[in-house]
Design a protein around this motif. Structure first.
Motif, PDB file in Angstrom:
ATOM      1  N   ARG A  17      -5.743   3.833   3.830  1.00 41.57           N
ATOM      2  CA  ARG A  17      -4.899   3.714   5.026  1.00 41.57           C
ATOM      3  C   ARG A  17      -5.711   3.847   6.308  1.00 41.57           C
ATOM      4  N   SER A  47      -9.504   6.593  -2.427  1.00 43.29           N
ATOM      5  CA  SER A  47      -8.211   7.264  -2.390  1.00 43.29           C
ATOM      6  C   SER A  47      -7.238   6.497  -1.501  1.00 43.29           C
ATOM      7  N   PRO A  48      -5.928   6.667  -1.734  1.00 46.12           N
ATOM      8  CA  PRO A  48      -4.937   6.027  -0.865  1.00 46.12           C
ATOM      9  C   PRO A  48      -5.096   6.425   0.596  1.00 46.12           C
ATOM     10  N   SER A  49      -5.395   7.694   0.858  1.00 46.27           N
ATOM     11  CA  SER A  49      -5.528   8.120   2.255  1.00 46.27           C
ATOM     12  C   SER A  49      -6.702   7.440   2.934  1.00 46.27           C
ATOM     13  N   LEU A  69       0.826  -1.205   0.000  1.00 44.78           N
ATOM     14  CA  LEU A  69       0.000   0.000   0.000  1.00 44.78           C
ATOM     15  C   LEU A  69       0.863   1.259   0.000  1.00 44.78           C
ATOM     16  N   SER A 108       0.516   4.113  -2.766  1.00 41.20           N
ATOM     17  CA  SER A 108       0.045   5.437  -2.346  1.00 41.20           C
ATOM     18  C   SER A 108       0.878   6.564  -2.934  1.00 41.20           C
ATOM     19  N   ARG A 109       2.113   6.270  -3.305  1.00 43.90           N
ATOM     20  CA  ARG A 109       3.004   7.297  -3.855  1.00 43.90           C
ATOM     21  C   ARG A 109       2.617   7.697  -5.276  1.00 43.90           C
TER      22      ARG A 109
END
Length: 241
Positions: A230, A225-227, A202, A206-207
């Protein structure tokens, strides 16, 4: 604009039901990551999109065309580039010959785009990985793992694709080399190419991801979204195993 739409696909490997109703989409000039542990179904999803595995149900739509029954080479001719997990570099061919295989197919891709002027594919490939220029006369068997991955992605770019499928492009790379590949992915996106990338971690996804999907046991358990991923306990538990 939707470039790729995967609609509720079911895929088997032998008797094993691997994908159970997987759906996802990739929009124009977007990086989408499909994240999951090893064995979660990432490679099966990529291979289903590329046509290496037949669907038992569902649909693959690319640029408003139903590709579900097309052979892999016909999908490539539509402008789908592919860099497999094992790189797929022909060991006894030179790097130059490996690249030329996609360049020939790219001529067909260009013809299908209503006569649009095709950017020089070699210029594009070397813009992503200038290092490949110095490897042209080497045989595939003489390349390191990182070099093979570079050649595999450069070969896919020789197709002049509008969609690029990357299967575990960061796998097995040292952190400093991952940074180099992250830069390459962003360069490809800046060229107007949409990207779907399978990734196990992940943090790495996410980058680079505009959006991501998380897959577990052949089912999509998260999209967003990646955020947000997480902060989702179910996602973090699935990725930790």
């Amino acid at each position: 604009m939707i470039v790729l739409e995967v609609k509720a696909i079911h895929t088997y490997r032998g008797p094993a039901h691997i994908l159970n109703g997987v759906s996802l989409r990739v929009d124009r000039q977007e990086v989408v990551c499909l994240v999951g542990r090893n064995g979660a179904g990432k490679t099966t999803t990529i291979e289903s999109i590329m046509g290496f595995l037949a669907l038992q149900a569902g649909q693959i739509v690319f640029a408003d065309e139903d590709l579900t029954r097309l052979a892999p080479h016909e999908r490539a001719k539509r402008g789908i580039g592919y860099s497999p997990e094992d790189c797929g570099v022909f060991p006894e061919l030179s790097v130059d010959d490996n690249l030329m295989i996609s360049r020939w197919l790219g001529d067909e891709v260009s013809r299908r785009r209503d006569g649009a002027v095709r950017p020089d594919p070699q210029t594009q490939a070397f813009a992503v990985f200038p290092e490949v220029r110095d490897l042209l006369q080497r045989q595939g068997m003489q390349l390191s793992g990182g070099q093979r991955k570079m050649v595999a992605i450069a070969r896919a770019m020789m197709l002049s694709p509008s969609l690029l499928l990357l299967d575990e492009a960061f796998e097995g790379l040292a952190p400093v080399v991952v940074n180099r590949f992250t830069e390459a992915v962003m360069k490809i996106k800046a060229m107007g190419v949409s990207i779907l990338m399978a990734e196990s971690h992940l943090a790495a996804a996410s980058r680079i991801a505009d959006r991501l999907y998380v897959i577990d046991r052949g089912e999509i358990i998260f999209r967003g979204s990646p955020s947000d991923a997480r902060g989702d306990e179910r996602v973090m538990k699935a990725l930790r195993g």
